[in-house]
Motif scaffolding. Structure first.
Motif, PDB file in Angstrom:
ATOM      1  N   ASP A  29       0.789  -1.229   0.000  1.00  0.00           N
ATOM      2  CA  ASP A  29       0.000   0.000   0.000  1.00  0.00           C
ATOM      3  C   ASP A  29       0.824   1.283   0.000  1.00  0.00           C
ATOM      4  OD1 ASP A  29       1.030   0.012   2.540  1.00  0.00           O
ATOM      5  OD2 ASP A  29      -0.905   0.011   3.564  1.00  0.00           O
ATOM      6  N   GLY A  30       2.134   1.177  -0.021  1.00  0.00           N
ATOM      7  CA  GLY A  30       2.979   2.365  -0.006  1.00  0.00           C
ATOM      8  C   GLY A  30       3.529   2.670   1.375  1.00  0.00           C
ATOM      9  N   TRP A  31       2.809   2.312   2.417  1.00  0.00           N
ATOM     10  CA  TRP A  31       3.308   2.524   3.778  1.00  0.00           C
ATOM     11  C   TRP A  31       4.097   1.295   4.232  1.00  0.00           C
ATOM     12  CZ3 TRP A  31       3.517   1.335   8.978  1.00  0.00           C
ATOM     13  CH2 TRP A  31       3.865   2.380   9.837  1.00  0.00           C
ATOM     14  N   PHE A  32       3.520   0.131   3.995  1.00  0.00           N
ATOM     15  CA  PHE A  32       4.217  -1.115   4.287  1.00  0.00           C
ATOM     16  C   PHE A  32       5.045  -1.500   3.064  1.00  0.00           C
ATOM     17  CE2 PHE A  32       0.553  -1.540   7.233  1.00  0.00           C
ATOM     18  CZ  PHE A  32       1.263  -1.699   8.408  1.00  0.00           C
ATOM     19  N   PRO A  33       6.126  -2.266   3.260  1.00  0.00           N
ATOM     20  CA  PRO A  33       7.014  -2.583   2.136  1.00  0.00           C
ATOM     21  C   PRO A  33       6.417  -3.602   1.174  1.00  0.00           C
ATOM     22  CG  PRO A  33       7.724  -3.750   4.095  1.00  0.00           C
ATOM     23  CD  PRO A  33       6.608  -2.833   4.523  1.00  0.00           C
ATOM     24  N   ASP A  34       6.889  -3.554  -0.070  1.00  0.00           N
ATOM     25  CA  ASP A  34       6.539  -4.567  -1.060  1.00  0.00           C
ATOM     26  C   ASP A  34       7.180  -5.886  -0.644  1.00  0.00           C
ATOM     27  OD1 ASP A  34       5.341  -2.490  -2.431  1.00  0.00           O
ATOM     28  OD2 ASP A  34       6.943  -2.301  -3.915  1.00  0.00           O
ATOM     29  N   ILE A  35       6.659  -6.972  -1.184  1.00  0.00           N
ATOM     30  CA  ILE A  35       7.183  -8.307  -0.864  1.00  0.00           C
ATOM     31  C   ILE A  35       7.748  -8.930  -2.133  1.00  0.00           C
ATOM     32  CG2 ILE A  35       6.588 -10.629  -0.050  1.00  0.00           C
ATOM     33  CD1 ILE A  35       6.431  -8.520   2.160  1.00  0.00           C
ATOM     34  N   ASP A  42      13.110 -18.211  -0.798  1.00  0.00           N
ATOM     35  CA  ASP A  42      14.374 -18.583  -0.166  1.00  0.00           C
ATOM     36  C   ASP A  42      14.236 -18.646   1.350  1.00  0.00           C
ATOM     37  OD1 ASP A  42      15.616 -18.729  -2.619  1.00  0.00           O
ATOM     38  OD2 ASP A  42      16.562 -16.760  -2.478  1.00  0.00           O
ATOM     39  N   ALA A  43      13.627 -17.640   1.943  1.00  0.00           N
ATOM     40  CA  ALA A  43      13.517 -17.571   3.405  1.00  0.00           C
ATOM     41  C   ALA A  43      12.652 -18.696   3.971  1.00  0.00           C
ATOM     42  CB  ALA A  43      12.953 -16.214   3.827  1.00  0.00           C
ATOM     43  N   MET A  44      11.608 -19.058   3.260  1.00  0.00           N
ATOM     44  CA  MET A  44      10.659 -20.046   3.786  1.00  0.00           C
ATOM     45  C   MET A  44      10.839 -21.432   3.164  1.00  0.00           C
ATOM     46  SD  MET A  44       9.339 -18.135   5.994  1.00  0.00           S
ATOM     47  CE  MET A  44       7.960 -18.995   6.702  1.00  0.00           C
ATOM     48  N   ARG A  45      11.903 -21.603   2.394  1.00  0.00           N
ATOM     49  CA  ARG A  45      12.221 -22.874   1.756  1.00  0.00           C
ATOM     50  C   ARG A  45      11.050 -23.432   0.943  1.00  0.00           C
ATOM     51  NH1 ARG A  45      15.081 -26.670   6.033  1.00  0.00           N
ATOM     52  NH2 ARG A  45      12.944 -27.389   5.972  1.00  0.00           N
ATOM     53  N   ALA A 101      12.032  -6.395   9.097  1.00  0.00           N
ATOM     54  CA  ALA A 101      12.253  -7.836   9.239  1.00  0.00           C
ATOM     55  C   ALA A 101      11.047  -8.509   9.890  1.00  0.00           C
ATOM     56  CB  ALA A 101      13.525  -8.093  10.045  1.00  0.00           C
ATOM     57  N   GLN A 102      10.491  -7.872  10.911  1.00  0.00           N
ATOM     58  CA  GLN A 102       9.339  -8.460  11.602  1.00  0.00           C
ATOM     59  C   GLN A 102       8.091  -8.443  10.711  1.00  0.00           C
ATOM     60  OE1 GLN A 102       9.805  -5.939  15.017  1.00  0.00           O
ATOM     61  NE2 GLN A 102      10.626  -7.608  16.251  1.00  0.00           N
ATOM     62  N   TYR A 103       7.924  -7.395   9.929  1.00  0.00           N
ATOM     63  CA  TYR A 103       6.785  -7.340   9.010  1.00  0.00           C
ATOM     64  C   TYR A 103       6.890  -8.481   7.990  1.00  0.00           C
ATOM     65  CZ  TYR A 103       3.448  -5.854   5.523  1.00  0.00           C
ATOM     66  OH  TYR A 103       2.393  -5.847   4.628  1.00  0.00           O
ATOM     67  N   ARG A 104       8.076  -8.637   7.394  1.00  0.00           N
ATOM     68  CA  ARG A 104       8.246  -9.722   6.422  1.00  0.00           C
ATOM     69  C   ARG A 104       7.991 -11.071   7.082  1.00  0.00           C
ATOM     70  NH1 ARG A 104      12.578  -6.573   4.599  1.00  0.00           N
ATOM     71  NH2 ARG A 104      14.003  -7.844   5.852  1.00  0.00           N
ATOM     72  N   ARG A 105       8.474 -11.259   8.313  1.00  0.00           N
ATOM     73  CA  ARG A 105       8.246 -12.530   9.009  1.00  0.00           C
ATOM     74  C   ARG A 105       6.750 -12.779   9.185  1.00  0.00           C
ATOM     75  NH1 ARG A 105       9.573 -14.363  15.130  1.00  0.00           N
ATOM     76  NH2 ARG A 105       9.325 -16.583  14.791  1.00  0.00           N
ATOM     77  N   ALA A 106       6.016 -11.756   9.544  1.00  0.00           N
ATOM     78  CA  ALA A 106       4.563 -11.913   9.723  1.00  0.00           C
ATOM     79  C   ALA A 106       3.902 -12.304   8.409  1.00  0.00           C
ATOM     80  CB  ALA A 106       3.961 -10.626  10.276  1.00  0.00           C
ATOM     81  N   VAL A 107       4.271 -11.639   7.334  1.00  0.00           N
ATOM     82  CA  VAL A 107       3.674 -11.947   6.026  1.00  0.00           C
ATOM     83  C   VAL A 107       4.099 -13.333   5.555  1.00  0.00           C
ATOM     84  CG1 VAL A 107       3.637 -11.309   3.572  1.00  0.00           C
ATOM     85  CG2 VAL A 107       3.383  -9.544   5.334  1.00  0.00           C
ATOM     86  N   TYR A 108       5.395 -13.622   5.608  1.00  0.00           N
ATOM     87  CA  TYR A 108       5.891 -14.916   5.142  1.00  0.00           C
ATOM     88  C   TYR A 108       5.243 -16.055   5.919  1.00  0.00           C
ATOM     89  CZ  TYR A 108       9.984 -12.542   2.934  1.00  0.00           C
ATOM     90  OH  TYR A 108      10.827 -11.762   2.190  1.00  0.00           O
TER      91      TYR A 108
END
Length: 167
Positions: A29-35, A42-45, A101-108
């Motif tokens: 949405d522009g406030w949170f980062p793109d994924i 890679d991170a979640m195998r 990092a925590q946002y990406r972890r939540a999404v992943y």
């Protein structure tokens, strides 16, 4: 088929096409980062058994869920004039805000939980001991991934971790 002409005083509308999406990126949405899907793979195998189409759908749903969970927290920061998550004051780990990092972890983790649950659609019969262990993992893994997502969100907003199970 005929169309009615607009009155001459009606302002013309100019339709500009939306820019084409960047392949492999889920635009936020522009406030949170793109994924970036390759980074998530890679991170979640996640291997090739998870198709791009299935991964996109899971990540879009996860982004919507996590953004909704963080909406009040985001609004507080936006009202304070902070234009993006990366600008929220926070400690830095690996040269970036811990919040990213925590946002990406939540999404992943949310997306992976959804994907694991969908794998049960393919084959839910256990024909060997290895299959039985795999099925047990499929039973437990979504809950662990959802817990990881909730803990990442709790860390972002400053809430303590709490897990309660009904017996």
């Amino acid at each position: 088929m005929s169309f009615m002409a607009l009155p001459p005083w009606y302002p013309p509308t100019v339709m500009t096409p939306a820019p084409a999406p960047v392949p492999g990126i889920i635009e936020n949405d522009g406030w949170f980062p793109d994924i970036a899907l390759i980074e998530m793979r890679d991170a979640m195998r996640l291997d090739g058994t998870v198709t791009d189409a299935r991964l996109v759908q899971a990540v879009v749903d996860a982004v919507l869920h996590v953004n909704r969970e963080l909406a009040t927290w985001q609004a507080l920061h936006a009202q304070a004039g902070i234009a993006a998550l990366a600008e929220v004051p926070a400690t830095r780990i690996n040269r970036e805000s811990r919040l990213l990092a925590q946002y990406r972890r939540a999404v992943y983790s949310t997306a992976k939980a959804d994907l694991i649950e969908r794998y049960r659609d393919y084959d839910s019969t256990a024909t060997s001991l290895a299959d039985k262990k795999s099925m047990e993992w499929l039973d437990e893994a979504p809950g662990a991934q959802r817990r990881n997502a909730q803990w990442a969100i709790a860390d972002m907003v400053g809430r303590s971790h709490l897990t309660v199970e009904l017996i």
